[in-house]
Design a protein around this motif. Sequence first.
Motif, PDB file in Angstrom:
ATOM      1  N   GLU A 542      51.140  63.680  57.853  1.00 54.27           N
ATOM      2  CA  GLU A 542      51.756  63.913  56.545  1.00 54.27           C
ATOM      3  C   GLU A 542      51.625  62.697  55.635  1.00 54.27           C
ATOM      4  OE1 GLU A 542      53.153  64.546  59.415  1.00 54.27           O
ATOM      5  OE2 GLU A 542      53.501  66.718  59.431  1.00 54.27           O
ATOM      6  N   LEU A 543      51.793  61.504  56.200  1.00 52.74           N
ATOM      7  CA  LEU A 543      51.684  60.289  55.399  1.00 52.74           C
ATOM      8  C   LEU A 543      50.252  60.124  54.877  1.00 52.74           C
ATOM      9  CD1 LEU A 543      52.785  57.682  54.240  1.00 52.74           C
ATOM     10  CD2 LEU A 543      52.518  56.611  56.482  1.00 52.74           C
ATOM     11  N   CYS A 544      49.260  60.356  55.734  1.00 54.16           N
ATOM     12  CA  CYS A 544      47.865  60.210  55.302  1.00 54.16           C
ATOM     13  C   CYS A 544      47.486  61.277  54.279  1.00 54.16           C
ATOM     14  CB  CYS A 544      46.944  60.274  56.519  1.00 54.16           C
ATOM     15  SG  CYS A 544      47.125  58.853  57.620  1.00 54.16           S
ATOM     16  N   GLN A 545      47.997  62.497  54.464  1.00 50.48           N
ATOM     17  CA  GLN A 545      47.741  63.549  53.479  1.00 50.48           C
ATOM     18  C   GLN A 545      48.325  63.171  52.119  1.00 50.48           C
ATOM     19  OE1 GLN A 545      46.284  67.195  54.104  1.00 50.48           O
ATOM     20  NE2 GLN A 545      45.197  65.544  55.134  1.00 50.48           N
ATOM     21  N   GLU A 546      49.513  62.565  52.130  1.00 53.35           N
ATOM     22  CA  GLU A 546      50.136  62.138  50.877  1.00 53.35           C
ATOM     23  C   GLU A 546      49.297  61.051  50.211  1.00 53.35           C
ATOM     24  OE1 GLU A 546      52.894  62.349  47.832  1.00 53.35           O
ATOM     25  OE2 GLU A 546      52.743  63.649  49.602  1.00 53.35           O
ATOM     26  N   ILE A 547      48.725  60.154  50.996  1.00 53.84           N
ATOM     27  CA  ILE A 547      47.837  59.125  50.443  1.00 53.84           C
ATOM     28  C   ILE A 547      46.630  59.778  49.785  1.00 53.84           C
ATOM     29  CG2 ILE A 547      46.216  57.280  51.096  1.00 53.84           C
ATOM     30  CD1 ILE A 547      48.335  56.365  53.146  1.00 53.84           C
ATOM     31  N   GLY A 548      46.070  60.812  50.426  1.00 48.68           N
ATOM     32  CA  GLY A 548      44.952  61.547  49.827  1.00 48.68           C
ATOM     33  C   GLY A 548      45.334  62.178  48.503  1.00 48.68           C
ATOM     34  N   ARG A 549      46.535  62.755  48.443  1.00 49.80           N
ATOM     35  CA  ARG A 549      46.982  63.385  47.192  1.00 49.80           C
ATOM     36  C   ARG A 549      47.127  62.353  46.074  1.00 49.80           C
ATOM     37  NH1 ARG A 549      49.682  67.006  50.853  1.00 49.80           N
ATOM     38  NH2 ARG A 549      51.442  65.579  51.177  1.00 49.80           N
ATOM     39  N   ILE A 550      47.647  61.190  46.418  1.00 46.31           N
ATOM     40  CA  ILE A 550      47.819  60.134  45.403  1.00 46.31           C
ATOM     41  C   ILE A 550      46.461  59.675  44.877  1.00 46.31           C
ATOM     42  CG2 ILE A 550      48.620  57.765  45.054  1.00 46.31           C
ATOM     43  CD1 ILE A 550      50.778  58.417  47.241  1.00 46.31           C
ATOM     44  N   LEU A 551      45.477  59.576  45.769  1.00 48.79           N
ATOM     45  CA  LEU A 551      44.147  59.149  45.342  1.00 48.79           C
ATOM     46  C   LEU A 551      43.487  60.173  44.429  1.00 48.79           C
ATOM     47  CD1 LEU A 551      42.649  57.544  48.577  1.00 48.79           C
ATOM     48  CD2 LEU A 551      42.957  56.435  46.362  1.00 48.79           C
ATOM     49  N   ARG A 552      43.740  61.456  44.669  1.00 55.06           N
ATOM     50  CA  ARG A 552      43.111  62.505  43.855  1.00 55.06           C
ATOM     51  C   ARG A 552      43.801  62.684  42.508  1.00 55.06           C
ATOM     52  NH1 ARG A 552      43.405  64.721  49.067  1.00 55.06           N
ATOM     53  NH2 ARG A 552      41.371  64.698  50.113  1.00 55.06           N
ATOM     54  N   ALA A 553      45.031  62.202  42.406  1.00 54.00           N
ATOM     55  CA  ALA A 553      45.786  62.356  41.158  1.00 54.00           C
ATOM     56  C   ALA A 553      45.327  61.323  40.132  1.00 54.00           C
ATOM     57  CB  ALA A 553      47.279  62.207  41.436  1.00 54.00           C
ATOM     58  N   GLU A 554      45.757  61.507  38.893  1.00 55.96           N
ATOM     59  CA  GLU A 554      45.401  60.574  37.825  1.00 55.96           C
ATOM     60  C   GLU A 554      46.626  60.014  37.122  1.00 55.96           C
ATOM     61  OE1 GLU A 554      42.788  62.688  35.245  1.00 55.96           O
ATOM     62  OE2 GLU A 554      41.132  62.745  36.701  1.00 55.96           O
ATOM     63  N   ASN A 555      47.801  60.307  37.658  1.00 54.44           N
ATOM     64  CA  ASN A 555      49.039  59.910  36.980  1.00 54.44           C
ATOM     65  C   ASN A 555      49.353  58.434  37.181  1.00 54.44           C
ATOM     66  OD1 ASN A 555      49.555  60.539  39.819  1.00 54.44           O
ATOM     67  ND2 ASN A 555      51.699  60.162  39.335  1.00 54.44           N
ATOM     68  N   ASN A 556      50.145  57.897  36.276  1.00 51.85           N
ATOM     69  CA  ASN A 556      50.685  56.547  36.437  1.00 51.85           C
ATOM     70  C   ASN A 556      51.915  56.617  37.331  1.00 51.85           C
ATOM     71  OD1 ASN A 556      48.750  55.416  34.813  1.00 51.85           O
ATOM     72  ND2 ASN A 556      50.019  55.451  32.967  1.00 51.85           N
ATOM     73  N   ILE A 557      52.117  55.583  38.111  1.00 50.47           N
ATOM     74  CA  ILE A 557      53.273  55.506  39.011  1.00 50.47           C
ATOM     75  C   ILE A 557      54.332  54.647  38.326  1.00 50.47           C
ATOM     76  CG2 ILE A 557      54.078  54.927  41.326  1.00 50.47           C
ATOM     77  CD1 ILE A 557      51.926  57.080  41.315  1.00 50.47           C
TER      78      ILE A 557
END
Length: 707
Positions: A542-557
Amino acid sequence: MTSTFARFPPRLQEAIVARLGWSSLRPVQELAGHAVLDGKNAIILAPTAGGKTEACIFPLLAKLMEQEPEGVGLIYIAPIKALLNNQAERLGRYTEMVGLRRFLWHGDIKDSDKRAFIKEPAAVLMTTPESLEVMLLSAKVPEAKLFKDLRAIVIDEVHALAGTDRGAHLMSVIERIVRYTTNDVQRIGLSATVGNPADILCWLQGTSKRPSSVVDPPKVPSKKDLHVYLRDTLGAIAQNASQIAAGKKSLFFCESRALAEDIAERMLNRGTEVFVHHSSVSLEERTEAEERFNRDTNASIICTSTLELGIDIGDLDLVFQANAPSTVSSFLQRLGRTGRREGQRANTTFFCESVETVLQAIAIIELARKGWIEPIPTQTRAWPVLVHQLLALTLQFGAISPERCWEQLSVVTDFSGITHSEFEILIKHMIQEDFLFHAGGLLSMGDKAERVFGRRNFLELYAVFSSPLLYKVQTSAGYTIGTIEQAFVDKLVAEISSFLLSGRAWTVMHINHQERTVRVVPAPRGKKPSWGGFAPQLLGFELCQEIGRILRAENNISYIDATTQAALDEYRTELKPFLANSQTSIQTEGSRILWWTFAGGQINYTLKYGLQFHHDWKIVSDNFQIKIEGDSLSSGTLSLAIAQMSDATFWKNPSTQRFILSQLPEYRLSKFQQALPDIYSIEMISNYLLDLVGVLQFLQLFSFFCD
């Protein structure tokens, strides 16, 4: 409905009001109080400093007051002595104010005090799992008399034990102890962070027939101060942290002792009193650090996970984190050390050395915001603990029949997946290898077990875990640079991984698990450890999948600064052509293919061995990707191999299983592994590295997104 407080005896009510100055109970104490007073086994969940201890202790004291026990009525168990010592004053105060006594039993307590306790037992016994085992094995402790009226057992920080060998050991010891009483002993676990409390409660319940309850009151949302900063040098991290920490009290968590020492050295003489706290620091030094930290208002303790559990070190202003922990649970435990004072927000500031650890920190925060916490896996085939308990039973009784051993141990949940025939195979093997001696139908300890575990009055047997196994780091000329722990070695890949030791960077050339050596050469200047084979931890799916989602996104944190956002955006741009918008991507680079899975360490290890079954490919896996090279490699041959692995029959095929088991490294995961038949030893390594169920679930997901 009658309140919990109203159900307490008048003397306890008066003491709570007069001695503690309380005017009401917290929600968790109301809910837990009813469950405990009703006689239920329970898991009680509440944030750190949320009142869990009182939630179980007050109703248990109420029941002990109704009829005082003959001997010990309540056992309070903590996973570490520091937490036990920390709670001793609190439980001493609570027992004293209602006319009862508590006794603290562990290795640092004087023998004269222990003898006095045995002569006149206290109603409440505070101890650790290992000390409880020592009591059972000691001829000086009359356990039948001591525990004949045992009513309840409380396990603090239960998440630190569940799913581990120490937890299996504790459950075994508890089942042995409850045989001395006719009472159905009530069992209660306390935790701030558990993702699957119902499963942990089932594990905790054991042979108890009582009804059970998960006490998990609604969480009150609160604002938190979270920051993630990329700082590319330890000097910059130390300087930035010192500036923020000035005039305040802070904990600075690090993922290794070496990093803790390095940061502590760099924070010295920067305006803040600095202390170091980890397992290699002496008990005296750690105790002094805790005491001085309590008094000082301008101090920082640089620590590893030793201060993650709920040890009270006074009012705390800030929590820092170097890089990122491997779990959401650890993050929440550390975050919960702050925000206890009225008007104060819980806070954590991450200082990351690389964009990869920035991603890990962001992913952990995002999962926590969604309310997700890792489930703790329960085990049913804890082989090394079964070996330990067989030897412990022979030591406890002098000689014992195999049938009686099976009767005592087969009821433990952590052994429930082991069949009687497998148990007999283990017994036969331990007799053949002289770990056990069989005569007259009874088992006693063999000569080999005496030699291996009999040192220092069986101290090696009392502890389920010995000191971490160390590997020597040597140059090609055989010069020893230093040592590193096996848990770190497990994540190294020959000819790819680099690490720091003795102030220099080294590249791994060869790992010998039998001799426990790591051969290295000086790393090329500027080479840093990277995802390409170097995984700081085996991260979960789940943690690695979340990292993948963050990389594919374009939003500012929102909680990272401009420098960190720029680095993240640059990394996203670099990987965007390969990751696209799917959950998993395959990237071709000439004769090499990168399969970006973001599936975690165990699943990627399993995929690696599955791919190697039919192909002579060179494969390196980490938490996020699998690198594949080979003469016959193409997108077509890889797709065919993935399709084969997507069928469950591939993994069930005996040929596949034999091949994978033959490829597993010869890791020594427990000191008791040497007493196991090879088949069970290999099973241990397989369970540590592989996840067959997770692989099939992942491949179904992969096929869905590829269709």
